[in-house]
Design a protein around this motif. Structure first.
Motif, mmCIF file in Angstrom:
data_model
loop_
_atom_site.group_PDB
_atom_site.id
_atom_site.type_symbol
_atom_site.label_atom_id
_atom_site.label_comp_id
_atom_site.label_asym_id
_atom_site.label_seq_id
_atom_site.Cartn_x
_atom_site.Cartn_y
_atom_site.Cartn_z
ATOM 1 N N UNK A 185 -4.972 1.771 8.037
ATOM 2 C CA UNK A 185 -4.912 2.450 7.055
ATOM 3 C C UNK A 185 -3.568 1.917 6.062
ATOM 4 N N UNK A 186 -2.704 0.711 7.626
ATOM 5 C CA UNK A 186 -1.371 0.476 6.227
ATOM 6 C C UNK A 186 -2.105 -0.571 5.281
ATOM 7 N N UNK A 187 -2.780 -1.394 5.342
ATOM 8 C CA UNK A 187 -2.882 -2.575 5.192
ATOM 9 C C UNK A 187 -3.974 -2.080 3.700
ATOM 10 N N UNK A 188 -5.093 -0.956 4.201
ATOM 11 C CA UNK A 188 -5.123 -0.925 3.376
ATOM 12 C C UNK A 188 -4.725 0.551 1.565
ATOM 13 N N UNK A 189 -4.166 1.010 2.283
ATOM 14 C CA UNK A 189 -3.039 1.548 1.432
ATOM 15 C C UNK A 189 -1.796 0.715 1.434
ATOM 16 N N UNK A 190 -1.498 -0.239 0.930
ATOM 17 C CA UNK A 190 -0.499 -1.308 0.756
ATOM 18 C C UNK A 190 -1.949 -1.830 -0.202
ATOM 19 N N UNK A 191 -2.641 -1.352 0.142
ATOM 20 C CA UNK A 191 -4.167 -2.543 -1.206
ATOM 21 C C UNK A 191 -4.133 -2.271 -2.613
ATOM 22 N N UNK A 192 -3.935 -0.907 -2.603
ATOM 23 C CA UNK A 192 -5.063 -0.042 -3.598
ATOM 24 C C UNK A 192 -4.056 -0.389 -4.810
ATOM 25 N N UNK A 193 -2.816 -0.606 -5.078
ATOM 26 C CA UNK A 193 -1.560 -1.049 -5.832
ATOM 27 C C UNK A 193 -2.325 -3.029 -6.897
ATOM 28 N N UNK A 194 -3.685 -3.319 -5.710
ATOM 29 C CA UNK A 194 -3.524 -4.799 -6.524
ATOM 30 C C UNK A 194 -4.476 -3.886 -7.945
ATOM 31 N N UNK A 410 11.188 -7.139 -10.075
ATOM 32 C CA UNK A 410 9.882 -6.863 -10.298
ATOM 33 C C UNK A 410 8.961 -6.631 -9.191
ATOM 34 N N UNK A 411 9.393 -8.262 -8.435
ATOM 35 C CA UNK A 411 8.537 -8.558 -7.515
ATOM 36 C C UNK A 411 8.996 -7.375 -5.905
ATOM 37 N N UNK A 412 10.385 -7.149 -6.185
ATOM 38 C CA UNK A 412 11.029 -6.340 -4.990
ATOM 39 C C UNK A 412 10.189 -4.979 -5.300
ATOM 40 N N UNK A 413 10.796 -4.267 -6.760
ATOM 41 C CA UNK A 413 10.423 -3.552 -6.689
ATOM 42 C C UNK A 413 8.856 -2.937 -6.332
ATOM 43 N N UNK A 414 8.084 -4.267 -7.224
ATOM 44 C CA UNK A 414 6.823 -3.592 -6.621
ATOM 45 C C UNK A 414 6.230 -3.735 -5.218
ATOM 46 N N UNK A 415 6.666 -4.235 -4.643
ATOM 47 C CA UNK A 415 6.316 -3.897 -3.095
ATOM 48 C C UNK A 415 6.354 -2.668 -2.064
ATOM 49 N N UNK A 416 8.214 -2.428 -3.192
ATOM 50 C CA UNK A 416 8.522 -1.229 -2.419
ATOM 51 C C UNK A 416 7.909 0.386 -2.892
ATOM 52 N N UNK A 417 7.398 -0.690 -4.038
ATOM 53 C CA UNK A 417 6.350 1.109 -4.594
ATOM 54 C C UNK A 417 5.231 1.168 -3.712
ATOM 55 N N UNK A 418 4.630 -0.389 -3.825
ATOM 56 C CA UNK A 418 3.207 -0.634 -2.575
ATOM 57 C C UNK A 418 3.401 0.231 -1.392
#
Length: 501
Positions: A185-194, A410-418
């Motif tokens: 679930x974790x990896x899948x959830x992180x992939x939604x932002x692509x 933006x790179x760091x904050x996009x990772x945080x948002x994800x």
């Protein structure tokens, strides 16, 4: 002979009934149906496509409300008054504040809508029903926006579009991830932002092709309607929502469909139940069911219950604060590109592309280092480079340095948002998960409303504020519990019990 036949029938009946096994959804996925097979992959891709729609409706204002056009195409007001809202209604000089007002109105609508649809998706509408409604509203409001006769109609319709857009990502995220097993679930959830970043990149190309702001709203609204007509009919409702609403047959039907598509099989007698209703609690639940005339109901839970519980109250306050600060930085850095005098199409495209490696990084590291360390690290990464960008402001020769600091920020904050979406979802039980996500989303929208006000400060101040927000957010993340490899609880009682152990 008749007596013997009756006795035989009585003896045979219990022997043919399989013993009932009461398992949680995570257990059924792990043991019998598959945690992330063909069914989940197909369902995940179809549902997550809604994130691209959210990107269209959110970022279209960058192009519709542009003041001028830059390289590689040198012209002013190409297409006359139809080029942008600024050109058509003269939103320059003393009227320039109206551009920011529209932007703030949109995010205010998002803030309200995320709370409303977060509640509706937890209650009678469900995840799929809520996603259907918001997509229909997005298409309707988008088409109406394209025929706005005056500025104030335009502002009102952008507010309404924000109201419906606020529920898109929220409903899509939960619907896409709830049928996925715990370990995936974790990896899948992180992939939604692509899908969100891909939507922004696609929007930049669409905006380059369609110069008229009115036509641009039509083109970016049409996909929402197509999503409802073509994609949603092939999407299933969340089995967890069915279970919370006491629709066990529907939940089991989805689970059997998952198992069949994944080439697995759920044995006869297996029944999905909420946390706390497993084998060891079977007799107590049967007694309770008899006492309630066979009608077992889950106690209604709302955001009020989250606030009442000491465990979830602290979590909610922290996640609201972190989401607000992260949003100020994320949207602020994206809007701040106008102060760098870069090409608008290229800048938006590069920002979208820069986010994708961040999503990959967090997906890879999520289950290795855990949610909390990763949240702290990404927040501080963005904060540090924003501070550096502030120090480099005011020096013409440092333009490239400021740009690089912004990209890394933006790179760091996009990772945080994800990370924050999956982290928030894991911190709260099913009965209030969407309500909690709704509150976090509302906090994000408040940050989005504040971001333009920071950008207009100009000079080194925007970067300085973004840096402070990132650093403070990282400190707050220290206070959150780790959720990696922890169960996804369904009820408040089970969450409290799990925390005690």
């Amino acid at each position: 002979m008749g007596s013997l036949g009756g006795a035989t029938s009585d003896l045979r009946s219990p022997l043919l009934l399989p013993s009932e096994r009461r398992l949680g959804i995570d257990e059924v996925l792990r043991q019998h149906a598959g945690e992330f097979g063909r069914w989940q992959l197909r369902h995940f891709v179809l549902v997550s496509a809604a994130w691209a729609l959210e990107a269209f409706h959110t970022m279209v204002m960058i192009f519709a409300d542009r003041e001028t056009s830059e390289e590689p195409r040198q012209w002013d007001w190409l297409g006359g008054g139809a080029a942008s809202t600024v050109a058509e209604w003269g939103l320059v000089g003393e009227q320039r504040y109206k551009i920011g007002l529209v932007q703030s109105a949109f995010f205010l609508g998002c803030m309200i809508g995320s709370g409303v649809f977060g509640h509706l998706s937890d209650s009678f509408l469900g995840r799929k029903g809520s996603l259907t409604v918001v997509c229909i509203l997005n298409a309707l409001f988008g088409f109406l926006t394209s025929i706005s006769p005056a500025y104030w109609f335009y502002l009102a319709l952008r507010f309404l579009t924000g109201f419906s857009t606020g529920g898109v990502g929220l409903c899509a995220f939960v619907l896409a991830t709830e049928p996925i097993g715990l370990s995936k679930r974790g990896v899948a959830g992180m992939s939604t932002f692509y899908f969100f970043s891909a939507g922004i990149a696609l929007l930049a190309a669409i905006a380059y092709l369609f110069d008229s702001w009115r036509l641009l709203y039509v083109v970016t609204s049409l996909p929402s309607l197509l999503f409802v007509l073509i994609i949603l009919p092939f999407v299933s409702e969340s089995p967890r929502w069915y279970l919370v609403r006491r629709k066990t047959p529907e939940a089991m039907a989805v689970m059997h469909s998952i198992a069949k598509k994944n080439g697995e099989h759920i044995p006869p007698g297996v029944v999905v139940v909420l946390d706390g209703e497993h084998e060891e609690h079977k007799e107590d639940n049967q007694v309770a069911e008899i006492k309630n005339n066979g009608k077992v109901a889950v106690a209604a839970a709302s955001i009020i219950d989250v606030v009442r519980s000491p465990t979830t109250r602290v979590r909610l306050v922290l996640m609201v604060a972190i989401n607000f600060l992260s949003s100020v930085v994320y949207y602020g850095l994206n809007l701040n590109v106008v102060n760098l005098e870069t090409n608008i199409y290229l800048s938006v495209l590069l920002n979208a592309v820069a986010e994708m490696p961040a999503y990959l990084l967090t997906a890879v590291l999520l289950d290795r280092f855990g949610r909390r360390p990763l949240a702290i690290g990404t927040l501080w990464l963005s904060g540090v480079f924003c501070v550096m960008g502030s120090l480099a402001s005011g020096v013409a020769a440092m333009k490239e340095v400021r740009m690089a600091c912004g990209v890394i920020g933006i790179f760091g904050m996009a990772a945080t948002y994800n990370l924050l979406f999956i982290y928030t979802a894991e911190l709260f039980p099913t009965v209030v998960r969407n309500a909690a996500l709704g509150c976090a989303s509302q906090a994000s929208q408040m940050g989005a409303i504040a971001a333009p006000l920071v950008v207009v400060l100009g000079g080194p101040l925007p970067f300085a504020v973004f840096g402070l927000c990132g650093m403070v957010g990282g400190f707050l993340a220290f206070l959150l519990p780790e959720t990696m490899n922890r169960p996804l609880y369904d009820t408040m009682a089970r969450l409290e019990e799990g925390e005690r152990h």
